[in-house]
Every structure is written in structure tokens, then in C-alpha cells.
Scaffold this motif. Structure first.
Motif, mmCIF file in Angstrom:
data_model
loop_
_atom_site.group_PDB
_atom_site.id
_atom_site.type_symbol
_atom_site.label_atom_id
_atom_site.label_comp_id
_atom_site.label_asym_id
_atom_site.label_seq_id
_atom_site.Cartn_x
_atom_site.Cartn_y
_atom_site.Cartn_z
ATOM 1 N N THR A 135 -12.078 -55.100 22.134
ATOM 2 C CA THR A 135 -13.244 -54.577 22.860
ATOM 3 C C THR A 135 -12.812 -53.836 24.112
ATOM 4 O OG1 THR A 135 -13.535 -56.562 24.238
ATOM 5 C CG2 THR A 135 -14.612 -56.550 22.071
ATOM 6 N N VAL A 166 -21.829 -52.607 12.905
ATOM 7 C CA VAL A 166 -22.679 -53.147 13.963
ATOM 8 C C VAL A 166 -24.101 -53.260 13.417
ATOM 9 C CG1 VAL A 166 -23.673 -52.751 16.241
ATOM 10 C CG2 VAL A 166 -21.268 -52.247 15.834
ATOM 11 N N ARG A 168 -26.689 -55.001 15.198
ATOM 12 C CA ARG A 168 -27.679 -55.001 16.275
ATOM 13 C C ARG A 168 -26.971 -55.084 17.614
ATOM 14 N NH1 ARG A 168 -31.922 -59.911 16.737
ATOM 15 N NH2 ARG A 168 -29.948 -60.950 17.224
ATOM 16 N N ALA A 169 -27.529 -54.431 18.620
ATOM 17 C CA ALA A 169 -26.994 -54.499 19.980
ATOM 18 C C ALA A 169 -28.157 -54.457 20.960
ATOM 19 C CB ALA A 169 -26.024 -53.361 20.248
ATOM 20 N N PHE A 188 -25.034 -48.128 18.702
ATOM 21 C CA PHE A 188 -23.590 -48.060 18.480
ATOM 22 C C PHE A 188 -23.332 -47.194 17.254
ATOM 23 C CE2 PHE A 188 -23.259 -51.366 21.501
ATOM 24 C CZ PHE A 188 -21.916 -51.510 21.851
ATOM 25 N N THR A 224 -25.142 -57.514 27.332
ATOM 26 C CA THR A 224 -25.337 -56.844 26.050
ATOM 27 C C THR A 224 -24.672 -57.676 24.959
ATOM 28 O OG1 THR A 224 -25.349 -54.662 27.115
ATOM 29 C CG2 THR A 224 -24.944 -54.720 24.738
ATOM 30 N N VAL A 226 -23.708 -57.811 21.082
ATOM 31 C CA VAL A 226 -23.521 -56.952 19.911
ATOM 32 C C VAL A 226 -23.247 -57.836 18.703
ATOM 33 C CG1 VAL A 226 -22.202 -55.046 18.920
ATOM 34 C CG2 VAL A 226 -22.559 -55.163 21.411
ATOM 35 N N TYR A 228 -22.362 -58.044 14.653
ATOM 36 C CA TYR A 228 -21.640 -57.210 13.692
ATOM 37 C C TYR A 228 -21.215 -58.051 12.500
ATOM 38 C CZ TYR A 228 -17.593 -59.566 15.702
ATOM 39 O OH TYR A 228 -16.708 -60.532 16.106
ATOM 40 N N SER A 236 -20.341 -61.967 16.715
ATOM 41 C CA SER A 236 -20.983 -61.332 17.862
ATOM 42 C C SER A 236 -20.003 -61.254 19.029
ATOM 43 C CB SER A 236 -22.242 -62.086 18.291
ATOM 44 O OG SER A 236 -21.922 -63.401 18.701
#
Length: 409
Positions: A135, A166, A168-169, A188, A224, A226, A228, A236
Motif C-alpha cells: 500500500t 477493489v 468497495r472503498a 479506485f 478510508t 478499502v 478487495y 480489507s
């Protein structure tokens, strides 16, 4: 007492006296004035008769041993007080506001991306150590109007990219009083547009601009989350930033360089909207781009037009002789707020080169050490301790004081 017991005791005392006398006489007497080592009080066999121990306590050599021990203690005390005095004196030659940047390596590149690699954290708990999640985020502290960029990608234990999607973010302000805050969707993508640098490389990127969203007035930590999936397994990752919607001061006009009292000063103009204590920091590179100094402003400012002065101390220039001209870069600042969270309101950062100055030689600046009330007071007190340690040692061994090597430079 039974007569034969008296005879036995008398005989034992006589033997003890004879042995003690032989032991004392058999030792070589030290030369007059020569210190006696502790080992000299022990016979060659390495053992002292227990009945002789009391007599040795008052023997002439004991005084020499005590003197040698005391001298060793005073030497150690002198070394300690000298170290304290010299360390403080050497480390305060420059003021707090102008220091070698090597002292604070974490401040060299404040706008560098924050990166991390960790095993994939699975939804529902646990980790998949066969998958590593890489990241990055472009910043942690954000002023009003700024944007932060996030990215993540998955690799296996050999570093080979793994298919990541991804799902949801969402970004939301963190609060502790039960009130709700808006939730913002953060798109994203891995298509080479927006925050994504390269299409199809397996790294998904997104950007958050709080001032352009429902979080525009939120002041504090924005999280935030994220979600995935990698190879069908859900995970996440969390990104936190600290957002300041207030603009306590804004920059106004071009900066300039001046020479004052043998030092180099960068003068930056600002319009202050909120009075208070401001902390402003700038990085200074030499002509080859090598980080050289950290210049810090820490003072109270009133509202209205103000000058923020970043000092590069003359002796620092004189001592380290950086290649000229110097360049001021990456200036950031904030209004310090007490007893609240967050504890600061950020000014807009000046990213990259701010000003390149003159080519004046470093030797042209003052070689004088920085002086201040606190420094003078501490040096005076540490100096008293050092002088006392010297005088105490000199009473027993003047030569040791004359031959002592100080740490001061």
C-alpha cells in the motif's frame, strides 16, 4: 575455665601471632609515597588467613589502597562531568531553530509517499501470509484544498503480482461522541487515469479530496476502508489521514533571502487569519541537492500581514561548508491548538523548490556560537560541576588533572 582449654587457646593465639608476624614481615614494603594496589595486600598463595584480616585493615598499605580507590572514583567523576559539560556545549552551538537535517532524518522528505507491506488481512479475521498487500498514500496531514492519493496491489511470496479487485472503498470521519459523519465513496481503478499512474499493472489507485466532498467541514481523522478480493478471498485495508478544513494563514507574496547578524534568513510573507503559535519548517539543500539543514519558525503571530523567518545559522554554515547556493524547499506550517483534537490547523504546504539563494561563501558567515539565556545558565552550572571535579582530583593527583583529555571541541 578448664586449665587445659586455657592452654589450647593460648597456644592457638600464639600460633596466630607468629603466622601474622611472618606474613607482615615477609611482604616487601612499598616505596615511600608509592600507591599500594589492592592485590598487594594478598599473599602469593592468593589467600589471607582469616585471623590476619583485622590486622591488615589498620596496616599502612590500607591507606594507600583507599587513596587509589578514591583517585579512581574522582577520575570517573571528572570524566562524567566533562562529558555532560562538553556534550551540552557542543550540541547547543546552533539554536533549536537551525539544525543539521541529519539529526532528524524523518523530516528530510515530508512529502514522500508512506508505504507499507503486510500479509493479506482476511474479512472475518486471520491473515493469508502467502499474499502480501503493498500500500501507499501520498500524505497523512492534509490542509484544506489538498488531495491524498491511495494505492494497493497484491503479490505472492516471490513478488509476482496477483489478481486484485477493489470491491468497495468508503471514507468517513472518526468521531467518539456518538454523532454521525457523512460517508464518501472513493473510486479506485487500474486504468491509467486519475490517481492511477500505469494501466493494468495490478496496482489500484484512488484519490480523496475532502474539501470537494461531504467531508469538507470535518476536522480530524478521516478513515478510508478499502475492501478487495484476491483469488476469490476477501480482505480489507485501512488508510487514515488527518484533515484540517480551516486555513489559519495563507502565503502572500514571493519569499526572499537576507543576511542578518552573520546568518542566512529566508523571509516568507503570510496573511494570518487566526492568531496564535505557528510552527513552520523548511528544508535546505546544498547546490548538489544534498539535504543540509532544517530551519524552523516557532513563535506567536497576530492576525494580518506577517513575516515568517527561517534561519540558517551562521556557524552551521561556517562549520559544515555546504556547496552554495542553497535551496529552500518543502515548507509546511500549522497553527498549534491546545487541548483539542486535532491539535493543529494546517497552512497550505509549499511543495518542492521555494527559493534558491545567493552563492556567498559559507566562510563569509559568522563563526560565533549561539547564545541564549537557557544555554548560558546550563553551561555555567555544568562548568561549576566540572571545576569542582577537577579541584577535588587535583588534591590527590595533580598529574591526573593535567593529563586529562576533555571531550570539548
Amino acid at each position: 575455665m578448664v586449665p587445659n582449654k586455657r592452654v589450647k587457646i593460648a597456644a592457638a593465639l600464639g600460633v596466630a601471632a607468629a603466622v601474622l608476624g611472618w606474613w607482615v614481615v615477609s611482604r616487601e614494603a612499598p616505596e615511600e609515597g608509592a600507591p599500594v594496589q589492592a592485590a598487594a595486600a594478598v599473599p602469593q598463595s592468593g589467600h589471607m588467613p582469616f585471623f590476619a584480616a583485622a590486622a591488615v585493615q589498620s596496616a599502612p598499605g590500607a591507606a594507600g589502597t583507599e587513596r587509589a580507590v578514591r583517585i579512581a572514583q574522582l577520575k570517573e567523576q571528572l570524566a562524567l562531568t566533562d562529558h555532560t559539560y562538553c556534550s551540552y556545549k557542543n550540541n547547543t552551538r546552533y539554536p533549536h531553530s537551525s539544525r543539521p537535517i541529519a539529526e532528524q532524518p524523518d523530516q528530510v522528505y515530508p512529502n514522500k509517499q508512506v508505504t507499507d507491506t503486510h500479509p493479506m488481512r482476511l474479512d472475518g479475521g486471520g491473515v493469508d501470509r502467502a499474499i502480501q498487500i503493498q500500500t501507499s498514500q501520498s500524505r497523512v496531514f492534509m490542509a484544506s484544498g489538498e488531495t491524498v492519493e491511495f494505492s494497493l496491489r497484491a503479490v505472492d511470496s516471490n513478488g509476482a503480482p496477483q489478481p486484485l479487485v477493489v470491491t468497495r472503498a468508503l471514507a468517513k470521519g472518526i468521531v467518539f461522541n456518538g454523532r454521525s459523519t457523512p460517508t464518501v465513496v472513493v473510486p479506485f481503478a487500474d486504468d491509467g487515469t486519475g490517481a492511477d499512474a500505469v494501466a493494468g499493472d495490478g496496482a489500484f489507485s484512488g484519490a480523496l479530496a475532502p474539501a470537494q466532498s461531504a467531508l469538507a467541514t470535518f476536522n480530524g481523522t478521516v478513515r478510508t476502508i478499502v475492501s478487495y478480493s484476491v483469488n476469490g478471498r476477501a480482505g480489507s485495508v485501512i488508510f487514515d489521514i488527518i484533515y484540517s478544513p480551516e486555513l489559519p494563514a495563507v502565503w502572500a507574496g514571493p519569499p526572499r533571502e537576507v543576511n542578518e547578524n552573520g546568518s542566512l534568513v529566508y523571509v516568507l510573507k503570510a496573511n494570518v487569519r487566526m492568531a496564535g503559535r505557528y510552527i513552520v519548517t523548511g528544508r535546505v539543500d546544498d547546490a548538489h541537492g544534498q539535504p543540509f539543514a532544517l530551519a524552523t519558525f516557532n513563535d506567536l503571530l497576530t492576525t494580518g500581514p506577517q513575516e515568517i523567518r527561517l534561519l540558517v545559522f551562521g556557524k552551521l554554515l561556517h562549520d559544515q561548508k555546504p556547496a552554495m547556493p542553497l535551496t529552500l524547499r518543502d515548507v509546511d506550517g500549522y497553527l498549534l491548538k491546545e487541548n483539542v483534537d486535532p491539535d493543529r490547523a494546517l497552512m497550505p504546504r509549499l511543495q518542492g523548490k521555494v527559493l534558491t539563494g545567493s552563492s556567498r561563501s559559507p566562510s563569509a558567515y559568522s563563526d560565533a556560537e549561539w547564545q541564549g539565556e537557557e544555554r548560558t545558565r546550563y553551561i555555567t552550572e555544568f562548568g561549576k560541576d566540572l571545576q569542582l571535579a577537577r579541584s577535588e582530583l587535583a588534591k590527590l593527583d595533580a598529574g591526573a588533572v593535567e593529563n586529562f583529555q576533555t571531550e570539548c571541541r
